[in-house]
Design a protein around this motif. Structure first.
Motif, mmCIF file in Angstrom:
data_model
loop_
_atom_site.group_PDB
_atom_site.id
_atom_site.type_symbol
_atom_site.label_atom_id
_atom_site.label_comp_id
_atom_site.label_asym_id
_atom_site.label_seq_id
_atom_site.Cartn_x
_atom_site.Cartn_y
_atom_site.Cartn_z
ATOM 1 N N SER A 134 49.677 -24.656 35.539
ATOM 2 C CA SER A 134 48.201 -24.112 35.517
ATOM 3 C C SER A 134 47.602 -23.805 36.612
ATOM 4 O O SER A 134 46.817 -22.816 36.309
ATOM 5 N N PHE A 135 47.826 -24.164 37.783
ATOM 6 C CA PHE A 135 47.644 -23.542 38.980
ATOM 7 C C PHE A 135 48.038 -21.982 38.961
ATOM 8 O O PHE A 135 47.333 -21.083 39.390
ATOM 9 N N GLU A 156 48.918 -19.926 36.790
ATOM 10 C CA GLU A 156 48.111 -19.166 35.636
ATOM 11 C C GLU A 156 46.781 -19.037 36.077
ATOM 12 O O GLU A 156 46.239 -17.794 36.014
ATOM 13 N N THR A 157 46.204 -19.706 36.464
ATOM 14 C CA THR A 157 44.719 -19.588 37.056
ATOM 15 C C THR A 157 44.659 -18.691 38.178
ATOM 16 O O THR A 157 43.881 -17.742 38.244
ATOM 17 N N SER A 193 45.491 -15.041 36.960
ATOM 18 C CA SER A 193 44.181 -14.648 36.215
ATOM 19 C C SER A 193 43.228 -14.000 36.948
ATOM 20 O O SER A 193 42.192 -13.346 36.618
ATOM 21 N N ASP A 194 43.229 -14.324 38.169
ATOM 22 C CA ASP A 194 42.298 -13.886 39.147
ATOM 23 C C ASP A 194 42.476 -12.463 39.624
ATOM 24 O O ASP A 194 41.976 -11.618 40.326
#
Length: 72
Positions: free
Chosen positions: A58-59, A61-62, A65-66
């Motif tokens: 999750s980290f 992917e976040t 996405s930036d």
């Protein structure tokens, strides 16, 4: 200078004139004995890290996405 060296120099000069510069990149030699084993070792470490830290994906992917133009 040989004709080939002259041709290469002209090409390099044209590329430099176009605003480009040469860059040398060193990459791992995939033919080296043990390369496959090292790839497997590193992949295993990544897989183990994911198992021990469920929030890691999750980290990542976040964070990804930036990035501009990144498609997840």
């Amino acid at each position: 200078m040989t004709p080939v060296a002259i041709r290469v120099q002209k090409r390099r000069d044209a590329l430099r004139k176009a605003g480009l510069r040469p860059v040398q990149i060193w990459v791992p030699d995939t033919r080296t004995p043990g390369f496959d084993a090292e790839c497997q070792r590193q992949a295993r470490l990544v897989a183990e890290a994911e198992q021990h830290d469920p929030a890691l994906m999750s980290f990542l992917e976040t964070a990804a996405s930036d990035l501009d133009g990144w498609d997840v």
